[in-house]
Design a protein around this motif. Structure first.
Motif, PDB file in Angstrom:
ATOM      1  N   HIS A 294      28.799  33.067  38.871  1.00 35.43           N
ATOM      2  CA  HIS A 294      28.172  34.296  39.364  1.00 35.43           C
ATOM      3  C   HIS A 294      29.221  35.215  39.996  1.00 35.43           C
ATOM      4  O   HIS A 294      29.294  36.421  39.687  1.00 35.43           O
ATOM      5  CB  HIS A 294      27.087  33.956  40.377  1.00 35.43           C
ATOM      6  CG  HIS A 294      26.415  35.161  40.971  1.00 35.43           C
ATOM      7  ND1 HIS A 294      25.548  35.976  40.259  1.00 35.43           N
ATOM      8  CD2 HIS A 294      26.506  35.721  42.223  1.00 35.43           C
ATOM      9  CE1 HIS A 294      25.136  36.965  41.019  1.00 35.43           C
ATOM     10  NE2 HIS A 294      25.695  36.830  42.230  1.00 35.43           N
ATOM     11  N   GLY A 295      30.050  34.672  40.858  1.00 44.23           N
ATOM     12  CA  GLY A 295      31.067  35.481  41.506  1.00 44.23           C
ATOM     13  C   GLY A 295      32.138  35.954  40.534  1.00 44.23           C
ATOM     14  O   GLY A 295      32.616  37.099  40.616  1.00 44.23           O
ATOM     15  N   LYS A 296      32.542  35.046  39.624  1.00 39.36           N
ATOM     16  CA  LYS A 296      33.602  35.404  38.678  1.00 39.36           C
ATOM     17  C   LYS A 296      33.121  36.471  37.700  1.00 39.36           C
ATOM     18  O   LYS A 296      33.887  37.381  37.326  1.00 39.36           O
ATOM     19  CB  LYS A 296      34.035  34.149  37.911  1.00 39.36           C
ATOM     20  CG  LYS A 296      35.382  34.280  37.219  1.00 39.36           C
ATOM     21  CD  LYS A 296      36.518  34.385  38.242  1.00 39.36           C
ATOM     22  CE  LYS A 296      37.868  34.404  37.563  1.00 39.36           C
ATOM     23  NZ  LYS A 296      38.973  34.547  38.535  1.00 39.36           N
ATOM     24  N   SER A 297      31.865  36.404  37.274  1.00 40.48           N
ATOM     25  CA  SER A 297      31.327  37.402  36.340  1.00 40.48           C
ATOM     26  C   SER A 297      31.328  38.788  36.986  1.00 40.48           C
ATOM     27  O   SER A 297      31.686  39.792  36.345  1.00 40.48           O
ATOM     28  CB  SER A 297      29.923  37.012  35.908  1.00 40.48           C
ATOM     29  OG  SER A 297      29.935  35.796  35.190  1.00 40.48           O
ATOM     30  N   GLN A 298      30.934  38.885  38.250  1.00 40.62           N
ATOM     31  CA  GLN A 298      30.940  40.165  38.950  1.00 40.62           C
ATOM     32  C   GLN A 298      32.357  40.706  39.110  1.00 40.62           C
ATOM     33  O   GLN A 298      32.612  41.905  38.938  1.00 40.62           O
ATOM     34  CB  GLN A 298      30.268  40.024  40.312  1.00 40.62           C
ATOM     35  CG  GLN A 298      28.771  39.750  40.243  1.00 40.62           C
ATOM     36  CD  GLN A 298      28.145  39.664  41.612  1.00 40.62           C
ATOM     37  OE1 GLN A 298      28.842  39.560  42.623  1.00 40.62           O
ATOM     38  NE2 GLN A 298      26.812  39.711  41.645  1.00 40.62           N
ATOM     39  N   GLU A 299      33.292  39.805  39.416  1.00 44.09           N
ATOM     40  CA  GLU A 299      34.687  40.226  39.568  1.00 44.09           C
ATOM     41  C   GLU A 299      35.240  40.776  38.258  1.00 44.09           C
ATOM     42  O   GLU A 299      35.896  41.844  38.234  1.00 44.09           O
ATOM     43  CB  GLU A 299      35.533  39.034  40.032  1.00 44.09           C
ATOM     44  CG  GLU A 299      37.018  39.333  40.134  1.00 44.09           C
ATOM     45  CD  GLU A 299      37.855  38.083  40.377  1.00 44.09           C
ATOM     46  OE1 GLU A 299      39.071  38.119  40.106  1.00 44.09           O
ATOM     47  OE2 GLU A 299      37.282  37.061  40.832  1.00 44.09           O
ATOM     48  N   GLN A 301      33.535  41.963  35.733  1.00 43.65           N
ATOM     49  CA  GLN A 301      32.821  43.193  35.346  1.00 43.65           C
ATOM     50  C   GLN A 301      33.420  44.401  36.067  1.00 43.65           C
ATOM     51  O   GLN A 301      33.612  45.467  35.456  1.00 43.65           O
ATOM     52  CB  GLN A 301      31.329  43.044  35.662  1.00 43.65           C
ATOM     53  CG  GLN A 301      30.487  44.208  35.167  1.00 43.65           C
ATOM     54  CD  GLN A 301      29.016  43.994  35.439  1.00 43.65           C
ATOM     55  OE1 GLN A 301      28.627  43.025  36.092  1.00 43.65           O
ATOM     56  NE2 GLN A 301      28.187  44.894  34.939  1.00 43.65           N
ATOM     57  N   ARG A 302      33.718  44.224  37.369  1.00 42.78           N
ATOM     58  CA  ARG A 302      34.332  45.333  38.110  1.00 42.78           C
ATOM     59  C   ARG A 302      35.718  45.647  37.559  1.00 42.78           C
ATOM     60  O   ARG A 302      36.115  46.814  37.419  1.00 42.78           O
ATOM     61  CB  ARG A 302      34.404  44.997  39.598  1.00 42.78           C
ATOM     62  CG  ARG A 302      33.063  44.961  40.305  1.00 42.78           C
ATOM     63  CD  ARG A 302      33.251  44.913  41.819  1.00 42.78           C
ATOM     64  NE  ARG A 302      34.009  43.726  42.236  1.00 42.78           N
ATOM     65  CZ  ARG A 302      33.448  42.585  42.581  1.00 42.78           C
ATOM     66  NH1 ARG A 302      32.104  42.445  42.512  1.00 42.78           N
ATOM     67  NH2 ARG A 302      34.189  41.572  42.961  1.00 42.78           N
ATOM     68  N   SER A 305      35.410  47.364  34.143  1.00 41.67           N
ATOM     69  CA  SER A 305      34.864  48.711  34.255  1.00 41.67           C
ATOM     70  C   SER A 305      35.923  49.708  34.694  1.00 41.67           C
ATOM     71  O   SER A 305      35.872  50.895  34.336  1.00 41.67           O
ATOM     72  CB  SER A 305      33.691  48.727  35.250  1.00 41.67           C
ATOM     73  OG  SER A 305      32.650  47.887  34.803  1.00 41.67           O
TER      74      SER A 305
END
Length: 413
Positions: A294-299, A301-302, A305
């Motif tokens: 969960h944390g790695k996916s958000q990192e 994605q940012r 982007s």
């Protein structure tokens, strides 16, 4: 009977040889009576009294027979003191008997002192510190010294000369003695070095491949060290080998409370790939990876982007890999494993790839040093990791087998 009656009717005063025989008989009888009274009566009563003490109830201590050895001195004392009172006995014969009796007394005393030293060694080995500081080699040195002194005194007694004369000749024999006892001297020095530096203790697990020794030290003596190997055989090493040759002592591992696991899984490098969204979604249901993914996916994605136009090309983006995710899973699995020592080094690392795949090494310590428990924990860990590899799309590297060749042939046909 006629001869006995003739002997009894003799006038002993007119036959000196009869007086001599009678006196000898009385002396031998007196020595026998003293021996009988001591061993059959006094020793029996003394043993009963000792039976009420801790010493008397200890069969291991009683087996050395200190009192019995001292009791042997009494009849020899009777013979030594009484032989000179026998009338008509040749002086040379009386001297020989007296000297032999005195030599026997010296030998009995030496054996009794050696038995006392054996008791001291036995009692010391029952103490907790005996494993760290064994004294058996020193006891053996003292016993050797006692027997050497006893041998010199016995020889001096038998030849009816002062022991000082024999000792004065030892200076000229020093070189010969050093040559004869060189193994004993070298072993003594090695024993002192081992004891003073605390290199080896009784109970230590040592490994010495050059001497085919791999097991627990069960005895440290003057000349030898006995090692009981894991196959229950016993290897006897010269004690000086522990000073002159390298060996491994596993005591540090035992005292630390943890035993190292250092083993790698060789992964097939062709099975390494990036994870797609479906893979990430599926793996996120694994409890040990949920927070990480969960944390790695958000990192990621940012990060992706922020690339702007460059983010359209996959090669420019950051993505999760199956091997990286598996490495994180293994680390989390080890961190929560109840059989591992959390206060010692724990890591999962990649080793350089080679012809046999990419090694993924586990480096950690169990929380027990017991061999069977250690092997069980290690096997349980790798059982699980081998079984869960397919969940990450990874394969273990394995050289082709006959079954592989048959399947390849069948598919080609």
């Amino acid at each position: 009977m006629d001869q006995l009656n003739t002997f009894l009717s003799l006038d002993i005063a007119k036959h000196p040889w009869a007086q001599t025989l009678l006196a000898l008989g009385i002396l031998v009888l007196a020595a026998w009576l003293v021996n009988f009274v001591l061993k059959a009566l006094l020793l029996r009563g003394l043993n009963r009294l000792l039976g009420r003490t801790a010493y008397g109830r200890d069969a291991e201590l009683r087996q050395y027979g200190v009192i019995e050895r001292l009791a042997n001195i009494a009849p020899a004392l009777v013979l030594s003191a009484g032989i000179g009172l026998v009338p008509g006995l040749p002086v040379i014969l009386a001297t020989v008997v007296k000297n032999v009796a005195n030599a026997f007394i010296i030998l009995s005393l030496a054996m009794a002192i050696a038995a006392v030293l054996n008791i001291v060694d036995t009692l010391y080995h029952r103490r907790p510190e005996a494993r760290q500081k064994p004294i058996k080699s020193y006891i053996q040195i003292v016993k050797i010294a006692i027997y050497v002194v006893a041998a010199l005194l016995m020889i001096a007694t038998l030849i009816d000369r002062s022991p000082v004369i024999l000792l004065s000749g030892l200076g000229a024999m020093a070189a010969v003695l050093i040559l004869v006892f060189q193994d004993t001297l070298l072993s003594l020095v090695a024993g002192i070095q081992i004891s003073s530096t605390d290199m080896v203790r009784v109970g230590d697990w040592i490994e010495m491949p050059g001497q085919n020794a791999d097991g627990d030290v069960i005895e440290i003596a003057l000349h030898t060290v006995k090692v009981q190997n894991w196959d229950k055989t016993v290897t006897t090493l010269p004690i000086r080998k522990l000073v002159t040759e390298p060996f491994k002592n596993w005591r540090g591992m035992t005292e630390s409370g943890g035993r190292r696991i250092k083993r790698a899984i060789n992964l097939d490098q062709t099975s390494i790939r990036f994870l797609d969204a479906e893979d990430v979604e599926r793996l996120s249901h694994i409890g040990l990876l949920e927070t990480y993914l969960h944390g790695k996916s958000q990192e990621l994605q940012r990060w992706n982007s922020s690339l702007g136009e460059k983010g359209r090309f996959a090669a420019n983006t950051r993505r999760l890999t199956n091997i990286g995710t598996f490495r994180v899973y293994v680390d989390a699995y080890l961190q929560q494993h109840p059989g591992l020592h959390k206060d010692m080094t724990l890591m999962v690392r990649q080793l350089p790839p080679g012809p046999e795949g990419l090694p993924l090494e586990l480096y950690c310590f169990t929380n027990t040093v017991a061999w069977a428990d250690y092997e069980r924990i290690q096997s349980d860990i790798f059982d699980h990791l081998f079984a869960i590899l397919p969940e990450f799309g990874l394969r273990v590297f394995q050289a082709p087998t006959g079954q592989d060749m048959r399947m390849l042939t069948a598919s080609a046909a």
